[in-house]
Design a protein around this motif. Structure first.
Motif, PDB file in Angstrom:
ATOM      1  N   ALA A  86     -32.270  -3.799 -11.041  1.00  0.00           N
ATOM      2  CA  ALA A  86     -31.633  -4.723 -10.102  1.00  0.00           C
ATOM      3  C   ALA A  86     -32.012  -6.179 -10.356  1.00  0.00           C
ATOM      4  O   ALA A  86     -31.224  -7.074 -10.093  1.00  0.00           O
ATOM      5  CB  ALA A  86     -32.013  -4.345  -8.670  1.00  0.00           C
ATOM      6  N   ASN A 137     -23.964   1.619   2.416  1.00  0.00           N
ATOM      7  CA  ASN A 137     -25.340   2.109   2.209  1.00  0.00           C
ATOM      8  C   ASN A 137     -25.367   3.635   2.268  1.00  0.00           C
ATOM      9  O   ASN A 137     -25.255   4.222   3.331  1.00  0.00           O
ATOM     10  CB  ASN A 137     -26.215   1.496   3.311  1.00  0.00           C
ATOM     11  CG  ASN A 137     -27.701   1.777   3.170  1.00  0.00           C
ATOM     12  OD1 ASN A 137     -28.437   1.605   4.135  1.00  0.00           O
ATOM     13  ND2 ASN A 137     -28.158   2.210   2.009  1.00  0.00           N
ATOM     14  N   VAL A 174     -26.916   1.157  -2.297  1.00  0.00           N
ATOM     15  CA  VAL A 174     -26.060   0.272  -1.501  1.00  0.00           C
ATOM     16  C   VAL A 174     -25.116  -0.497  -2.432  1.00  0.00           C
ATOM     17  O   VAL A 174     -25.525  -0.970  -3.491  1.00  0.00           O
ATOM     18  CB  VAL A 174     -26.908  -0.671  -0.607  1.00  0.00           C
ATOM     19  CG1 VAL A 174     -27.820  -1.558  -1.422  1.00  0.00           C
ATOM     20  CG2 VAL A 174     -26.039  -1.496   0.328  1.00  0.00           C
ATOM     21  N   GLY A 183     -23.846  -3.776  -6.305  1.00  0.00           N
ATOM     22  CA  GLY A 183     -24.827  -3.388  -5.304  1.00  0.00           C
ATOM     23  C   GLY A 183     -26.245  -3.481  -5.827  1.00  0.00           C
ATOM     24  O   GLY A 183     -26.524  -4.166  -6.808  1.00  0.00           O
ATOM     25  N   THR A 184     -27.147  -2.761  -5.142  1.00  0.00           N
ATOM     26  CA  THR A 184     -28.539  -2.789  -5.579  1.00  0.00           C
ATOM     27  C   THR A 184     -29.227  -1.464  -5.231  1.00  0.00           C
ATOM     28  O   THR A 184     -28.559  -0.520  -4.761  1.00  0.00           O
ATOM     29  CB  THR A 184     -29.277  -4.022  -5.019  1.00  0.00           C
ATOM     30  OG1 THR A 184     -30.566  -4.107  -5.633  1.00  0.00           O
ATOM     31  CG2 THR A 184     -29.437  -3.947  -3.495  1.00  0.00           C
ATOM     32  N   ILE A 185     -30.535  -1.388  -5.472  1.00  0.00           N
ATOM     33  CA  ILE A 185     -31.188  -0.083  -5.482  1.00  0.00           C
ATOM     34  C   ILE A 185     -31.839   0.304  -4.155  1.00  0.00           C
ATOM     35  O   ILE A 185     -32.271   1.424  -3.983  1.00  0.00           O
ATOM     36  CB  ILE A 185     -32.191   0.037  -6.649  1.00  0.00           C
ATOM     37  CG1 ILE A 185     -33.437  -0.828  -6.413  1.00  0.00           C
ATOM     38  CG2 ILE A 185     -31.533  -0.358  -7.966  1.00  0.00           C
ATOM     39  CD1 ILE A 185     -34.539  -0.593  -7.444  1.00  0.00           C
ATOM     40  N   SER A 186     -31.920  -0.650  -3.216  1.00  0.00           N
ATOM     41  CA  SER A 186     -32.346  -0.257  -1.870  1.00  0.00           C
ATOM     42  C   SER A 186     -31.686  -1.126  -0.815  1.00  0.00           C
ATOM     43  O   SER A 186     -31.723  -2.358  -0.897  1.00  0.00           O
ATOM     44  CB  SER A 186     -33.867  -0.327  -1.714  1.00  0.00           C
ATOM     45  OG  SER A 186     -34.199   0.002  -0.356  1.00  0.00           O
ATOM     46  N   GLY A 187     -31.101  -0.469   0.160  1.00  0.00           N
ATOM     47  CA  GLY A 187     -30.452  -1.175   1.254  1.00  0.00           C
ATOM     48  C   GLY A 187     -31.365  -1.403   2.441  1.00  0.00           C
ATOM     49  O   GLY A 187     -31.286  -2.424   3.110  1.00  0.00           O
ATOM     50  N   GLU A 188     -32.256  -0.411   2.713  1.00  0.00           N
ATOM     51  CA  GLU A 188     -33.081  -0.541   3.910  1.00  0.00           C
ATOM     52  C   GLU A 188     -34.407   0.212   3.842  1.00  0.00           C
ATOM     53  O   GLU A 188     -35.190   0.135   4.779  1.00  0.00           O
ATOM     54  CB  GLU A 188     -32.286  -0.065   5.144  1.00  0.00           C
ATOM     55  CG  GLU A 188     -31.766   1.367   5.009  1.00  0.00           C
ATOM     56  CD  GLU A 188     -30.962   1.842   6.228  1.00  0.00           C
ATOM     57  OE1 GLU A 188     -30.556   1.011   7.050  1.00  0.00           O
ATOM     58  OE2 GLU A 188     -30.754   3.073   6.327  1.00  0.00           O
ATOM     59  N   HIS A 189     -34.669   0.935   2.770  1.00  0.00           N
ATOM     60  CA  HIS A 189     -35.925   1.692   2.683  1.00  0.00           C
ATOM     61  C   HIS A 189     -37.004   0.952   1.915  1.00  0.00           C
ATOM     62  O   HIS A 189     -38.176   1.329   1.972  1.00  0.00           O
ATOM     63  CB  HIS A 189     -35.699   3.056   2.019  1.00  0.00           C
ATOM     64  CG  HIS A 189     -34.840   3.973   2.832  1.00  0.00           C
ATOM     65  ND1 HIS A 189     -34.386   5.167   2.355  1.00  0.00           N
ATOM     66  CD2 HIS A 189     -34.349   3.855   4.081  1.00  0.00           C
ATOM     67  CE1 HIS A 189     -33.645   5.756   3.289  1.00  0.00           C
ATOM     68  NE2 HIS A 189     -33.598   4.972   4.339  1.00  0.00           N
ATOM     69  N   GLY A 190     -36.609  -0.066   1.170  1.00  0.00           N
ATOM     70  CA  GLY A 190     -37.587  -0.806   0.386  1.00  0.00           C
ATOM     71  C   GLY A 190     -37.855  -0.158  -0.970  1.00  0.00           C
ATOM     72  O   GLY A 190     -37.408   0.959  -1.260  1.00  0.00           O
ATOM     73  N   ILE A 191     -38.607  -0.883  -1.779  1.00  0.00           N
ATOM     74  CA  ILE A 191     -38.949  -0.432  -3.134  1.00  0.00           C
ATOM     75  C   ILE A 191     -40.239   0.374  -3.082  1.00  0.00           C
ATOM     76  O   ILE A 191     -40.343   1.442  -3.695  1.00  0.00           O
ATOM     77  CB  ILE A 191     -39.114  -1.653  -4.063  1.00  0.00           C
ATOM     78  CG1 ILE A 191     -37.812  -2.452  -4.121  1.00  0.00           C
ATOM     79  CG2 ILE A 191     -39.543  -1.215  -5.458  1.00  0.00           C
ATOM     80  CD1 ILE A 191     -36.608  -1.669  -4.560  1.00  0.00           C
ATOM     81  N   ILE A 205     -37.012  -1.164 -10.474  1.00  0.00           N
ATOM     82  CA  ILE A 205     -36.636  -2.484  -9.957  1.00  0.00           C
ATOM     83  C   ILE A 205     -36.010  -3.363 -11.035  1.00  0.00           C
ATOM     84  O   ILE A 205     -35.145  -4.194 -10.750  1.00  0.00           O
ATOM     85  CB  ILE A 205     -37.821  -3.178  -9.247  1.00  0.00           C
ATOM     86  CG1 ILE A 205     -37.276  -4.314  -8.370  1.00  0.00           C
ATOM     87  CG2 ILE A 205     -38.871  -3.661 -10.227  1.00  0.00           C
ATOM     88  CD1 ILE A 205     -38.242  -4.849  -7.353  1.00  0.00           C
TER      89      ILE A 205
END
Lengths: 473, 473
Positions: B445, B391, B357, B426-434, B442
């Protein structure tokens, strides 16, 4: 809390960080005959409370804040972060003295990113200044507390401020994407990322928002923005029965309309405000309350259609003549009256403002209950607020109440009001925060288990408890 | 983590709590010839991973969960909460074995409160079941992950799931008002109140949302709802150049349109999905990507006007013929294709799904970067996702990749992709979680300071670390 006194050595260290013109003490203020201005750093808009800071620091950038906070952490000095001082729960009052850290020099809009509909700002930017800057680019930042002409965005974040637009557009928290924060240890972090969705670890951003300056000092904010609606109209609806006004609110939503404003004002609220603003007003004697309803969108024609639907809902209520405002002058005047109710009450008397909030449909029950409690304890209240959110501001007027009543009896009445809120599925603050003055009541809304979680979180962020001590719990 | 083994005494105690038919073990499953069903509790939709639970418990109510968790807390037994098992980051996998606690019996919609536009539900309700129940009353619960036909609302909360509507209506977190939670100590709390605005202490509600079951087990949810829009239309726009498709996204927003869906699909994504669904598709050979754009509102006429504006923006791009879908059948078929991309990829091959994302306007750069990294490392990816939110789901296809490539080389490539996301804001997860599978990344980010805050919060909630251990950090 085991705080240490501010030493001369620390004052020298602070002065080296911020420079002599941005370190203020009572002594210096006396010498410079600016004692009043200095005293203002010990007040906010909460009742008539005052606590003297030992020193006021006005840092210029995040590094200076980090250095100050690191010293305070090492030496156990309380730090009270301060925005514009417009808070209504005493959140910015330095109750343990020590350092008042003012964010007034953090007043830059760093970037309005039209490609991504985002903006990066400093916390000392005035809400309205920011709103107007983004509107000039066709963009919209909706949260607009009544104090928008003077309050800082950083303060808005610390309480997750709302305002009239919240009913359609949400509150401050709904527009915050990412925060730069100086932690109580002096460390500088970003809480998230500049994205609309983030599932990367715990939501530190939303933990900071509404934490009332107890977990760190916000030094930069990334907001999301939306396209600005092109049109709006305002309806002022007079009611003969207050409870009917509150009941109509819920029904308008059920008709499928989401107004961009849905404000409730008791007769006294509108009268006091109009008088305060010297706006002539001829209310028929049987009118006891008003709803101020704003509709917005891109097509004026659609708004008139929506207004027809609202008229349809209101038909069965006992109302006076509806005023439809569609010129800028008319609309501004109505909103000005609404926005100045708080100022008008403050101008008339010392008062306590309770920021009650319940599920929208419970508003009539809450209003009735507040009046009944007032009759029982013998106080007058002026009630108004964001009816669309179930958020009713109950202004308890000091007037001629004596000290015993004000300090000893009234807290019992307030306790009853808050117990009623919680019973109705609501809570004790919608947008003003707990700060200092609602602290005795937090146990009504939250049990020991929740409070211990919050205390635990506080300790994780602030092991020495230096950051805005004496607030919330 | 110092976990203890599950003793026969504990099994007896668990059986006394949930009853014999809701306690499953490998042994019992063998006897009952339901070993496959039992094994499913050790899987989710993440790659081909499997971890065997020691015992699966299916409690019926919050008191049972509280008793189970209290025992696990006392005896240091890992507890992995489980919804429908549709997660894509391994969040529901019992990596430390112990108890899998299934919420499948928490499947009741307790109340749809039409007066307040709120609903109270249990976490085991299927997303689509809930959506349809509220829609039957003219109300709208927008978050709709691709798995909406099977995923549980509790799982949606644990990752703050999004879905196509998020671009206009926000993600799961934006609809949660209040949560009943069993803490890892067994205590039962409500995190907030049933109100639209809440400035009463730290935001425990938003701390729970997205915490992936590591801070407690959600047992009841209060959602806010909105009136359901009455009309929608869908446009399918074929692009000859993928990067242009990604660039068009940002420009449509700048034209003042907020679509209710704005999905990007690579050619392969749409082809695989259509093939999987046996829907005939004749894509011209030069089309490399599509945008699926949904517009919604109350007046069809207005939507056609908005569509005209979108056409205006798209004019200058190198596109094929736009398909406008305004019948239910046409629209359903297009959304069905979009929703089944993930299933189609899964049907074709084992794959890793990265949930990248970035700020919306950075999508073309991200897409180019992913393809370049793929070329360098020698993997194929199928990319699609919620372009309006920036995303992008990057599905890395196992195909014929050997074990060395899959297990040793690919993580380096994934690391590069995530580093690019963070570089772009951005970052490494938009909606699926770590969950489990993104845990090694992690640190890209979040720095050690943020991670230590999160670990500290975890310890406040879960002093023995029993709740969904081995996830996030």
């Amino acid at each position: 809390m085991n705080f240490q006194p501010l030493t001369p050595e620390l004052l020298v260290a602070f002065e080296a960080i911020v420079g002599p013109s941005h370190l203020l003490t009572a002594q210096r203020a006396e010498v410079a005959a600016t004692a009043d201005a200095y005293a203002d750093y010990g007040r906010d808009h909460t009742e008539d409370l005052h606590f003297a800071p030992d020193v006021v620091l006005r840092p210029a950038n995040v590094e200076e804040i980090s250095q100050i906070v690191r010293l305070c952490h090492q030496h156990r000095i309380p730090v009270t972060p301060r925005g514009a001082g417009t808070g209504l729960s005493g959140g910015a009052l330095p109750v343990h003295h020590g350092v008042v850290l003012s964010t007034e020099r953090f007043n830059k809009i760093i970037e309005i990113d039209e490609r991504n509909l985002q903006a990066t700002v400093e916390p000392g930017v005035i809400n309205q200044v920011f709103q107007e800057a983004v509107q000039a680019k066709g963009l919209f930042y909706p949260p607009d507390p009544a104090s928008k002409g003077s309050c800082f965005l950083g303060g808005n974040l610390s309480q997750s401020s709302g305002g009239p637009k919240a009913v359609k557009y949400g509150v401050t928290k709904d527009y915050v994407l990412n925060l730069q924060v100086v932690l109580p240890t002096g460390d500088i972090i970003w809480t998230g990322a500049n994205v609309l969705k983030n599932a990367t670890g715990y939501n530190l951003t939303q933990l900071m928002v509404g934490s009332e300056g107890t977990l760190g000092i916000i030094t930069r904010i990334v907001f999301r923005l939306i396209p600005h609606p092109k049109q709006d109209i305002v309806l002022l609806v007079p009611f003969r029965d207050q409870t009917q006004a509150a009941a109509a609110v819920s029904e308008i939503f059920r008709a499928g309309i989401v107004p961009s404003g849905m404000e409730f004002m008791e007769r006294e609220a509108i009268e006091w405000s109009a008088h305060y603003l010297s706006i002539p007003l001829n209310l028929p004697p049987d009118i006891t309350a008003h709803l101020l309803i704003e509709l917005d969108g891109n097509e004026l024609e659609q708004l008139y259609k929506d207004a027809e639907l609202v008229y349809g809902v209101l038909e069965k209520y006992d109302i006076g003549e509806i005023l439809l405002a569609d010129t800028a002058t008319q609309k501004d005047e109505l909103w000005k009256i609404r926005r100045n109710v708080g100022n008008a009450v403050r101008y008339n008397s010392v008062y306590k403002e309770e920021d009650t909030v319940v599920p929208r449909a419970e508003l009539p029950t809450l209003l009735k209950g507040v009046k009944e409690i007032g009759r029982r304890y013998g106080f007058t209240s002026v009630c108004y607020g964001h009816a669309g959110d179930g958020n009713l501001h109950v202004n308890i007027i000091r007037g001629n109440l004596d000290d015993t009543m004000w300090h000893d009896e009234l807290p019992k009445a307030i306790r009853e009001i808050f117990q009623l809120c919680v019973k109705l599925g609501g809570t004790i603050s919608g947008e003003h925060g707990i700060g200092l003055v609602q602290k005795p009541y937090i146990g009504i809304a939250l049990g020991e288990v929740q409070l211990n979680l919050m205390r635990g979180i506080k300790t994780v962020f602030d092991p020495h408890g230096i950051m805005n001590p004496g607030k919330i719990f």
